[in-house]
Design an enzyme around this catalytic site. Structure first.
Site, PDB file in Angstrom:
ATOM      1  N   ARG A   1     -10.633   9.839  -0.992  1.00  0.00           N
ATOM      2  CA  ARG A   1     -10.935   9.012   0.181  1.00  0.00           C
ATOM      3  C   ARG A   1     -10.078   9.348   1.402  1.00  0.00           C
ATOM      4  O   ARG A   1      -8.962   9.821   1.282  1.00  0.00           O
ATOM      5  CB  ARG A   1     -10.845   7.519  -0.169  1.00  0.00           C
ATOM      6  CG  ARG A   1      -9.473   7.014  -0.456  1.00  0.00           C
ATOM      7  CD  ARG A   1      -9.541   5.564  -0.944  1.00  0.00           C
ATOM      8  NE  ARG A   1      -8.213   5.015  -1.120  1.00  0.00           N
ATOM      9  CZ  ARG A   1      -7.968   3.769  -1.515  1.00  0.00           C
ATOM     10  NH1 ARG A   1      -8.966   2.946  -1.797  1.00  0.00           N
ATOM     11  NH2 ARG A   1      -6.733   3.349  -1.629  1.00  0.00           N
TER      12      ARG A   1
ATOM     13  N   ARG B   1      -1.387 -10.742  -4.828  1.00  0.00           N
ATOM     14  CA  ARG B   1      -1.321  -9.742  -5.895  1.00  0.00           C
ATOM     15  C   ARG B   1      -0.442 -10.206  -7.044  1.00  0.00           C
ATOM     16  O   ARG B   1      -0.325  -9.499  -8.042  1.00  0.00           O
ATOM     17  CB  ARG B   1      -0.746  -8.457  -5.333  1.00  0.00           C
ATOM     18  CG  ARG B   1      -1.790  -7.369  -5.045  1.00  0.00           C
ATOM     19  CD  ARG B   1      -1.035  -6.189  -4.585  1.00  0.00           C
ATOM     20  NE  ARG B   1      -1.596  -4.901  -4.555  1.00  0.00           N
ATOM     21  CZ  ARG B   1      -2.238  -4.350  -3.533  1.00  0.00           C
ATOM     22  NH1 ARG B   1      -2.562  -5.049  -2.501  1.00  0.00           N
ATOM     23  NH2 ARG B   1      -2.573  -3.077  -3.578  1.00  0.00           N
TER      24      ARG B   1
ATOM     25  N   ARG C   1      -0.210   2.146  -9.592  1.00  0.00           N
ATOM     26  CA  ARG C   1      -0.864   1.031  -8.875  1.00  0.00           C
ATOM     27  C   ARG C   1      -1.844   0.310  -9.799  1.00  0.00           C
ATOM     28  O   ARG C   1      -1.976  -0.913  -9.756  1.00  0.00           O
ATOM     29  CB  ARG C   1      -1.550   1.560  -7.613  1.00  0.00           C
ATOM     30  CG  ARG C   1      -0.520   1.912  -6.531  1.00  0.00           C
ATOM     31  CD  ARG C   1      -1.076   2.850  -5.476  1.00  0.00           C
ATOM     32  NE  ARG C   1      -2.222   2.335  -4.775  1.00  0.00           N
ATOM     33  CZ  ARG C   1      -3.099   3.098  -4.115  1.00  0.00           C
ATOM     34  NH1 ARG C   1      -2.936   4.409  -4.072  1.00  0.00           N
ATOM     35  NH2 ARG C   1      -4.105   2.544  -3.500  1.00  0.00           N
TER      36      ARG C   1
ATOM     37  N   LYS D   1     -12.339  -2.830  -1.899  1.00  0.00           N
ATOM     38  CA  LYS D   1     -11.959  -4.046  -1.160  1.00  0.00           C
ATOM     39  C   LYS D   1     -11.938  -3.803   0.355  1.00  0.00           C
ATOM     40  O   LYS D   1     -12.498  -4.586   1.112  1.00  0.00           O
ATOM     41  CB  LYS D   1     -10.563  -4.546  -1.606  1.00  0.00           C
ATOM     42  CG  LYS D   1     -10.481  -4.939  -3.072  1.00  0.00           C
ATOM     43  CD  LYS D   1      -9.137  -5.551  -3.426  1.00  0.00           C
ATOM     44  CE  LYS D   1      -7.960  -4.605  -3.276  1.00  0.00           C
ATOM     45  NZ  LYS D   1      -7.986  -3.438  -4.205  1.00  0.00           N
TER      46      LYS D   1
ATOM     47  N   ARG E   1      -4.076   8.586   2.673  1.00  0.00           N
ATOM     48  CA  ARG E   1      -2.890   7.802   2.364  1.00  0.00           C
ATOM     49  C   ARG E   1      -1.923   8.569   1.471  1.00  0.00           C
ATOM     50  O   ARG E   1      -2.336   9.223   0.513  1.00  0.00           O
ATOM     51  CB  ARG E   1      -3.297   6.495   1.689  1.00  0.00           C
ATOM     52  CG  ARG E   1      -3.749   5.450   2.674  1.00  0.00           C
ATOM     53  CD  ARG E   1      -4.339   4.256   2.015  1.00  0.00           C
ATOM     54  NE  ARG E   1      -3.545   3.715   0.921  1.00  0.00           N
ATOM     55  CZ  ARG E   1      -3.817   2.592   0.299  1.00  0.00           C
ATOM     56  NH1 ARG E   1      -4.861   1.875   0.670  1.00  0.00           N
ATOM     57  NH2 ARG E   1      -3.073   2.170  -0.681  1.00  0.00           N
TER      58      ARG E   1
HETATM   59  P1  AMP Z   1      -3.244  -1.409  -0.610  1.00  0.00           P
HETATM   60  O1  AMP Z   1      -3.497  -0.841   0.746  1.00  0.00           O
HETATM   61  O2  AMP Z   1      -3.762  -2.814  -0.738  1.00  0.00           O
HETATM   62  O3  AMP Z   1      -3.714  -0.522  -1.727  1.00  0.00           O
HETATM   63  O4  AMP Z   1      -1.648  -1.527  -0.753  1.00  0.00           O
HETATM   64  C1  AMP Z   1      -0.822  -0.364  -0.728  1.00  0.00           C
HETATM   65  C2  AMP Z   1       0.548  -0.701  -1.263  1.00  0.00           C
HETATM   66  O5  AMP Z   1       1.157  -1.712  -0.439  1.00  0.00           O
HETATM   67  C3  AMP Z   1       0.565  -1.287  -2.669  1.00  0.00           C
HETATM   68  O6  AMP Z   1       0.544  -0.285  -3.667  1.00  0.00           O
HETATM   69  C4  AMP Z   1       1.872  -2.077  -2.647  1.00  0.00           C
HETATM   70  O7  AMP Z   1       2.990  -1.225  -2.767  1.00  0.00           O
HETATM   71  C5  AMP Z   1       1.891  -2.644  -1.223  1.00  0.00           C
HETATM   72  N1  AMP Z   1       1.216  -3.965  -1.133  1.00  0.00           N
HETATM   73  C6  AMP Z   1       0.066  -4.261  -0.457  1.00  0.00           C
HETATM   74  N2  AMP Z   1      -0.252  -5.555  -0.581  1.00  0.00           N
HETATM   75  C7  AMP Z   1       0.706  -6.105  -1.368  1.00  0.00           C
HETATM   76  C8  AMP Z   1       0.936  -7.407  -1.888  1.00  0.00           C
HETATM   77  N3  AMP Z   1       0.085  -8.428  -1.627  1.00  0.00           N
HETATM   78  N4  AMP Z   1       2.033  -7.598  -2.659  1.00  0.00           N
HETATM   79  C9  AMP Z   1       2.893  -6.597  -2.930  1.00  0.00           C
HETATM   80  N5  AMP Z   1       2.736  -5.346  -2.503  1.00  0.00           N
HETATM   81  C10 AMP Z   1       1.654  -5.080  -1.722  1.00  0.00           C
END
Ligand code: AMP
Length: 222
Positions: free
Chosen positions: A131, A92, A176, A17, A165
């Site tokens: 990554r 989400r 996740r 994404k 990360r």
């Molecule tokens: P990402 O960078 O999109 O993989 O997000 C990393 C982490 O941020 C996720 O595992 C969640 O803990 C939190 N997070 C990101 N976007 C959301 C969302 N829309 N709703 C809830 N938690 C989020």
């Protein structure tokens, strides 16, 4: 802002994404809005939202809809989003999707397309664990699939510092993926019902996925 293009990218962690959002943003003059990036910035800045989100993110769970919506709403109202936005990692949950529909409807807007990146779960752990990103410009790399042309130097900006990360470890990734299947995958049906779902085979090469997504955006964008 009634003519803004509003794109949603759906897919599990590791589906691509972030990588694809950057490509689309550059090509179509849209702004990538990653709630993960916004939350990581809040954690780094030590804001109230960041302090509340930190432990949940480290465990691979989902941050509350309330915090995520507050952060996103402010960002969506900034002037650089006038042409359009690519939502990466949002919505989400069903609650977030419903809140987004209301927020957009209040401004006479609606989701232009929800692009669903279809992948095999089993491959996602490998994609995530290798990554890393350039600390300077955010360009994404991978130990196996996409190394910088010159080792240790970012192809895009020449930077020499890279980040991995904290939540890209096997245990957190498993959580996740679980959160994705329990709470986010059902949104595919929501966008199908709205008639805006656009599935893409995201197991192909990055360039092929980018081409398929670009063709969709060229067709649907304002
Ligand atoms: P990402 O960078 O999109 O993989 O997000 C990393 C982490 O941020 C996720 O595992 C969640 O803990 C939190 N997070 C990101 N976007 C959301 C969302 N829309 N709703 C809830 N938690 C989020």
């Amino acid at each position: 802002m009634a003519d803004r293009t509003i794109l949603i990218l759906l897919g599990p962690p590791g589906a691509g994404k972030g990588t694809q959002a950057r490509v689309l943003a550059d090509r179509f003059g849209l702004v990538q809005l990653s709630t993960g990036d916004l939350l990581r910035a809040a954690v780094a800045a030590g804001t109230e939202a960041g302090r509340a989100a930190k432990a949940v993110m480290e465990a691979g769970g989902l941050v509350s809809d309330e915090i995520v919506l507050a952060i996103l709403k402010d960002r969506m109202a900034e002037p650089d989003t006038a042409r359009g936005i690519i939502l990466d990692g949002f919505p989400r949950t069903a609650g977030q999707a419903a809140a987004l529909d209301v927020l957009l409807a209040q401004k006479g807007e609606a989701v232009t397309a929800a692009i669903s990146l279809e992948v095999d779960d089993a491959a996602m752990i490998g994609r995530i664990s290798g990554r890393f990103t350039c600390a300077g410009c955010g360009e994404g790399y991978h130990d196996e699939f996409k190394r910088p042309a010159s080792p240790g130097v970012c192809d895009k900006c020449g930077g020499t510092h890279f980040n991995r990360r904290a939540d890209d470890n096997a245990e957190t990734v498993a959580q996740r993926l679980k959160a994705y299947h329990a709470q986010t995958a059902p949104l595919i049906a929501h966008y199908e019902g709205l008639g805006v779902l656009e599935p893409v085979d995201a197991m192909q090469d990055i360039d092929k996925v980018a081409a398929a997504m670009g063709a969709i955006v060229a067709r649907v964008a304002a």
